[in-house]
Design an enzyme around this catalytic site. Structure first.
Site, PDB file in Angstrom:
ATOM      1  N   VAL A  57       0.985  -1.095   0.071  1.00  0.00           N
ATOM      2  CA  VAL A  57      -0.013  -0.031   0.008  1.00  0.00           C
ATOM      3  C   VAL A  57       0.938   1.230   0.097  1.00  0.00           C
ATOM      4  O   VAL A  57       1.814   1.149   0.814  1.00  0.00           O
ATOM      5  CB  VAL A  57      -0.767   0.125   1.153  1.00  0.00           C
ATOM      6  CG1 VAL A  57      -1.721   1.131   1.154  1.00  0.00           C
ATOM      7  CG2 VAL A  57      -1.671  -1.137   1.558  1.00  0.00           C
ATOM      8  N   ILE A  83       4.229  -1.061   3.150  1.00  0.00           N
ATOM      9  CA  ILE A  83       4.165   0.048   2.885  1.00  0.00           C
ATOM     10  C   ILE A  83       5.255   0.459   1.512  1.00  0.00           C
ATOM     11  O   ILE A  83       6.256   0.187   1.773  1.00  0.00           O
ATOM     12  CB  ILE A  83       4.514   1.223   3.843  1.00  0.00           C
ATOM     13  CG1 ILE A  83       3.775   0.722   5.345  1.00  0.00           C
ATOM     14  CG2 ILE A  83       4.195   2.533   3.497  1.00  0.00           C
ATOM     15  CD1 ILE A  83       2.177   0.635   4.950  1.00  0.00           C
ATOM     16  N   LYS A  84       4.547   0.979   0.651  1.00  0.00           N
ATOM     17  CA  LYS A  84       5.492   1.334  -0.640  1.00  0.00           C
ATOM     18  C   LYS A  84       5.733   2.776  -0.189  1.00  0.00           C
ATOM     19  O   LYS A  84       4.960   3.606  -0.071  1.00  0.00           O
ATOM     20  CB  LYS A  84       4.584   1.345  -1.710  1.00  0.00           C
ATOM     21  CG  LYS A  84       4.337  -0.180  -2.327  1.00  0.00           C
ATOM     22  CD  LYS A  84       3.304  -0.090  -3.539  1.00  0.00           C
ATOM     23  CE  LYS A  84       4.178   0.181  -4.894  1.00  0.00           C
ATOM     24  NZ  LYS A  84       3.369   0.038  -6.259  1.00  0.00           N
ATOM     25  N   ILE A  85       7.036   2.819  -0.293  1.00  0.00           N
ATOM     26  CA  ILE A  85       7.635   4.454  -0.339  1.00  0.00           C
ATOM     27  C   ILE A  85       8.593   4.553  -1.367  1.00  0.00           C
ATOM     28  O   ILE A  85       9.459   3.868  -1.651  1.00  0.00           O
ATOM     29  CB  ILE A  85       8.291   4.336   1.166  1.00  0.00           C
ATOM     30  CG1 ILE A  85       7.470   4.241   2.384  1.00  0.00           C
ATOM     31  CG2 ILE A  85       9.292   5.636   1.401  1.00  0.00           C
ATOM     32  CD1 ILE A  85       8.029   4.353   3.553  1.00  0.00           C
TER      33      ILE A  85
END
Length: 217
Positions: A57, A83-85
């Site tokens: 996400v 988490i996509k960063i």
């Protein structure tokens, strides 16, 4: 190699999950806007109820402090959320902090081996190499995946998995597997293309025709 489905289409995810061959899902706001009018949290929770593996996400903020706050919230949506960063200076700061908290980060938008290496050093669980976009720009996307795999092989203490992302066709998946990429994240249509082959269709028709001719005797 594992296959993650790259979509926010819940129906496609359900169909792919029934095949027993996908290990996770990657999403982003663009995919979500194409597939659903529901909010990101609702769709994410639905996907996480279908797939037990990692569901990526993406954060929608750009400074490290905001990324960390947003990531903590989104990680609370389901136990399998990661988490996509993006790979920026702030992204690295956020990744370093979140990894120390046990929040898994998929460092995204990597286009070079150096970017992926920095993501791994910051503690990212995954680094995503955008193969298709590199190819579109006249560069060899799979060579970058190969370079990253070679680098990480030199440093086993960097426990980061390489994702071949921005996959455009079944050949990309084959190439990623030959290289040894840990994961390929593929659109639903590419996954379906991987299943199909014209010789298989011809073979099935021939077997059925032969069986019908035998059964009539």
């Amino acid at each position: 190699m594992q296959i993650f489905l790259d979509t926010a289409n819940v129906d496609n995810i359900s169909q792919a999950a029934e095949l027993g061959i996908i290990s996770g899902v990657t999403t982003n706001p663009t995919l979500l806007s194409k597939e659903s009018t529901a909010d990101y949290e609702t769709v994410t929770k639905k996907i996480c109820s279908i797939v037990s593996g990692p569901v990526s996400v993406e954060v929608l903020t750009e400074d490290a402090k905001s990324m960390i706050k947003e990531a903590r919230l989104k990680a609370s949506w389901a136990p399998n959320v990661n988490i996509k960063i993006p790979i920026t200076a702030d992204g690295l700061r956020a990744t370093s902090a979140l990894s120390q908290e046990g929040i898994k980060v998929n460092m995204t938008l990597c286009f070079s081996a150096n970017q992926a290496l920095l993501g791994a050093m910051a503690g990212a669980t995954y680094v995503s190499i955008f193969v298709g976009r590199l190819d579109d720009a006249g560069q060899d996307g799979m060579q970058v995946v190969q370079d990253v795999m070679d680098i990480l092989d030199n440093y086993p203490e960097l426990d980061t998995q390489v994702i071949a992302a921005s996959i455009r066709n079944p050949l990309h998946v084959t190439q990623a597997a030959l290289i040894g990429a840990h994961i390929a994240t593929v659109p639903y249509n590419v996954l379906m293309q991987m299943i199909q082959h014209p010789f298989t269709d011809v073979g099935i028709k021939r077997f059925l025709a032969d069986w019908k001719s035998v059964s009539k005797k």
